[in-house]
Design a protein around this motif. Structure first.
Motif, mmCIF file in Angstrom:
data_model
loop_
_atom_site.group_PDB
_atom_site.id
_atom_site.type_symbol
_atom_site.label_atom_id
_atom_site.label_comp_id
_atom_site.label_asym_id
_atom_site.label_seq_id
_atom_site.Cartn_x
_atom_site.Cartn_y
_atom_site.Cartn_z
ATOM 1 N N GLN A 229 -6.137 -0.531 25.549
ATOM 2 C CA GLN A 229 -5.226 -0.846 27.086
ATOM 3 C C GLN A 229 -4.334 0.363 25.877
ATOM 4 N N GLY A 230 -4.219 1.587 25.310
ATOM 5 C CA GLY A 230 -2.295 2.685 24.889
ATOM 6 C C GLY A 230 -3.102 3.081 24.263
ATOM 7 N N PHE A 231 -2.017 4.419 23.760
ATOM 8 C CA PHE A 231 -2.293 4.970 22.257
ATOM 9 C C PHE A 231 -0.776 5.098 21.747
ATOM 10 N N THR A 232 -1.052 5.807 21.031
ATOM 11 C CA THR A 232 0.447 5.966 20.048
ATOM 12 C C THR A 232 0.188 7.478 18.839
ATOM 13 N N VAL A 233 1.019 7.809 20.114
ATOM 14 C CA VAL A 233 1.340 9.445 18.606
ATOM 15 C C VAL A 233 2.640 9.573 17.863
ATOM 16 N N VAL A 234 2.161 10.399 16.680
ATOM 17 C CA VAL A 234 2.744 10.192 15.300
ATOM 18 C C VAL A 234 2.641 11.418 15.163
ATOM 19 N N SER A 235 3.648 12.151 14.720
ATOM 20 C CA SER A 235 4.066 13.749 13.678
ATOM 21 C C SER A 235 3.490 12.888 12.075
ATOM 22 N N ALA A 236 2.084 13.818 11.783
ATOM 23 C CA ALA A 236 2.538 13.718 10.532
ATOM 24 C C ALA A 236 2.567 15.158 9.904
ATOM 25 N N HIS A 237 3.909 16.098 9.761
ATOM 26 C CA HIS A 237 3.747 17.031 8.741
ATOM 27 C C HIS A 237 3.957 16.868 7.269
ATOM 28 N N VAL A 238 4.388 15.690 7.485
ATOM 29 C CA VAL A 238 4.296 14.922 6.264
ATOM 30 C C VAL A 238 3.628 13.892 6.139
ATOM 31 N N PRO A 239 3.203 13.985 4.570
ATOM 32 C CA PRO A 239 2.139 13.224 4.709
ATOM 33 C C PRO A 239 2.503 11.672 4.647
ATOM 34 N N PRO A 240 1.815 10.270 4.609
ATOM 35 C CA PRO A 240 2.451 9.047 4.629
ATOM 36 C C PRO A 240 2.640 8.663 2.983
ATOM 37 N N GLY A 241 3.998 7.712 2.460
ATOM 38 C CA GLY A 241 4.608 7.596 1.563
ATOM 39 C C GLY A 241 5.434 9.029 1.253
ATOM 40 N N ASP A 242 5.430 10.057 1.847
ATOM 41 C CA ASP A 242 6.237 11.143 1.391
ATOM 42 C C ASP A 242 7.665 10.265 1.961
ATOM 43 N N PRO A 243 8.589 9.865 1.438
ATOM 44 C CA PRO A 243 10.127 9.679 1.703
ATOM 45 C C PRO A 243 10.386 10.520 2.773
ATOM 46 N N ARG A 244 10.647 11.161 3.132
ATOM 47 C CA ARG A 244 10.622 11.662 4.633
ATOM 48 C C ARG A 244 10.034 11.505 5.878
ATOM 49 N N SER A 245 8.857 10.361 5.185
ATOM 50 C CA SER A 245 8.104 9.870 6.582
ATOM 51 C C SER A 245 8.954 8.327 7.107
ATOM 52 N N THR A 246 9.295 8.312 8.424
ATOM 53 C CA THR A 246 9.453 7.011 8.710
ATOM 54 C C THR A 246 8.701 6.433 9.102
ATOM 55 N N LEU A 247 7.468 6.436 8.891
ATOM 56 C CA LEU A 247 6.398 5.579 10.379
ATOM 57 C C LEU A 247 5.648 4.536 9.712
ATOM 58 N N ASP A 248 5.187 3.688 9.906
ATOM 59 C CA ASP A 248 4.909 2.474 9.963
ATOM 60 C C ASP A 248 4.013 2.410 9.896
ATOM 61 N N TRP A 249 2.636 2.882 8.983
ATOM 62 C CA TRP A 249 1.463 3.191 8.825
ATOM 63 C C TRP A 249 0.310 2.265 8.870
ATOM 64 N N GLY A 250 0.847 0.948 8.564
ATOM 65 C CA GLY A 250 0.347 -0.474 8.578
ATOM 66 C C GLY A 250 0.142 -0.753 9.956
ATOM 67 N N ALA A 251 1.595 -0.580 10.505
ATOM 68 C CA ALA A 251 1.535 -1.756 11.767
ATOM 69 C C ALA A 251 0.606 -0.433 12.851
ATOM 70 N N ILE A 252 0.798 0.829 12.429
ATOM 71 C CA ILE A 252 0.103 1.781 13.739
ATOM 72 C C ILE A 252 -1.536 1.517 13.700
ATOM 73 N N ALA A 253 -2.123 1.169 12.385
ATOM 74 C CA ALA A 253 -3.487 0.598 11.985
ATOM 75 C C ALA A 253 -3.621 -0.692 12.487
ATOM 76 N N ARG A 254 -2.678 -1.746 13.156
ATOM 77 C CA ARG A 254 -3.021 -2.759 13.598
ATOM 78 C C ARG A 254 -2.426 -2.816 14.526
ATOM 79 N N SER A 255 -2.289 -1.986 15.087
ATOM 80 C CA SER A 255 -1.356 -1.625 16.767
ATOM 81 C C SER A 255 -3.262 -1.752 17.869
ATOM 82 N N ARG A 256 -3.963 -1.202 17.486
ATOM 83 C CA ARG A 256 -5.296 -1.693 18.019
ATOM 84 C C ARG A 256 -4.654 -1.042 19.442
ATOM 85 N N THR A 257 -4.850 0.750 19.480
ATOM 86 C CA THR A 257 -4.329 1.728 20.370
ATOM 87 C C THR A 257 -5.215 2.676 19.982
ATOM 88 N N THR A 258 -5.307 3.630 20.554
ATOM 89 C CA THR A 258 -5.538 5.308 19.898
ATOM 90 C C THR A 258 -4.772 5.243 18.937
#
Length: 334
Positions: A229-258
């Motif tokens: 029922q939804g989709f999430t668009v992210v930029s991965a120009h820096v990897p998870p765990g990189d200090p420059r990344s502001t994404l919550d990858w856990g929330a993305i994994a649990r989002s049940r979206t594409t």
């Protein structure tokens, strides 16, 4: 290139590099020609060098013209401007138009976008814009290549902002031409702010974002009534765990979206491992769509835990969009 001509299947040599060469090469590739440019890599603008590095165009500074079906020698930019064209600099302050060109297929540009190309005094473009559309530009247009090659040559964003401002303050109608949509990871917001801060009027012509267009061309709907029922668009120009990344990858994994990943070719292995570590099943379907909208477009599918290795084994690289979720297993166009 004249629309009445077809170069499909022909070998074409561009004997000289000039401001319109980028548009000509893209138009020839769209038409199915085999293109060689008589130049060394270091003498090419960024966008042409990128085509050569991706194997879409051959380079041969010593090419024998007699070995080709067609040889193009002229410089269309050398022809006089059309009668009645306003000379650059006659306006007190010009304007900046942010044009999203969609994917590599120039037929996906809006009618408003083509008109903006026709009236521009200056066109500042990236490498992933559908550059064959520049054949609609005036003969006297100034073309500025500010394309960025991944992990290679690039024009700093601050300098791009300055170019837009400088040309507009000189009274020119400036077109900022990008692939996809300028406001979806295209830094269009930064460019608009830089211009409005100097009193320059800014117009926006939206483009089709690669985040939805690339999956669509591969037969993948990012939403599906029975699956997601939804989709999430992210930029991965820096990897998870990189200090420059502001994404919550856990929330993305649990989002049940594409999950649609842009600029993630180099970091895909880390992205996949992180999503699995955060709870997504290793068997989650994933698709890697490369060169969407171009004749060289290719798609591979694999479980999330294997998608990076499968794409690398297939020799696929940037530009690419990665789709993660149940819809990635679909090909509704097959």
């Amino acid at each position: 290139m004249s629309p009445e001509l077809s170069f499909a299947g022909l070998s074409v040599l561009l004997a000289r590099v000039h401001p319109h060469t980028v548009a000509t090469v893209h138009a020839l590739l769209d038409d199915g020609a085999r293109v060689t440019v008589a130049s060394r890599p270091e003498a090419l603008p960024t966008s042409l060098r990128d085509l050569a590095e991706r194997g879409l165009v051959a380079l041969d500074a010593q090419a024998d013209p007699t070995a080709f079906d067609v040889v193009l020698r002229g410089d269309p930019s050398a022809r006089p401007a059309p009668a009645g064209t306003e000379a650059p600099g006659t306006r007190t302050v010009g304007s900046v138009t942010l044009l999203g060109g969609g994917l590599g297929d120039p037929s996906l540009i809006t009618v408003a976008g083509i008109e903006a190309i026709r009236v521009a005094d200056v066109i500042v473009h990236d490498r992933l814009a559908p550059l064959s559309a520049l054949r609609h530009a005036r003969d006297d247009v100034e073309v500025v290549d500010v394309g960025k090659i991944p992990r290679g040559e690039f024009t700093p964003q601050e300098r791009i902002n300055e170019l837009l401002v400088e040309h507009a303050l000189a009274g020119r109608n400036v077109l900022r031409f990008k692939g996809g949509d300028n406001f979806v990871f295209g830094r269009g917001g930064e460019e608009a702010e830089a211009c409005t801060a100097r009193g320059i009027p800014v117009a926006v012509i939206p483009g089709i974002s690669s985040s939805i267009a690339a999956p669509a061309l591969a037969g993948i709907p990012v939403t599906h009534r029975t699956l997601v029922q939804g989709f999430t668009v992210v930029s991965a120009h820096v990897p998870p765990g990189d200090p420059r990344s502001t994404l919550d990858w856990g929330a993305i994994a649990r989002s049940r979206t594409t999950v649609v990943v842009l600029m993630g070719v180099a970091t895909l292995g880390a992205v996949a491992a992180t999503l699995v570590g955060e709870g997504l099943a290793p068997s989650t379907p994933a698709a890697f769509v490369a060169d969407a909208g171009l004749p060289s477009m290719r798609t591979v599918r694999a479980p999330l835990s294997q998608i990076d290795a499968v794409a690398r084994a297939a020799g696929l690289g940037a530009p690419a969009v990665v789709v993660i979720g149940d819809v990635a297993a679909l090909d509704v166009l097959a």
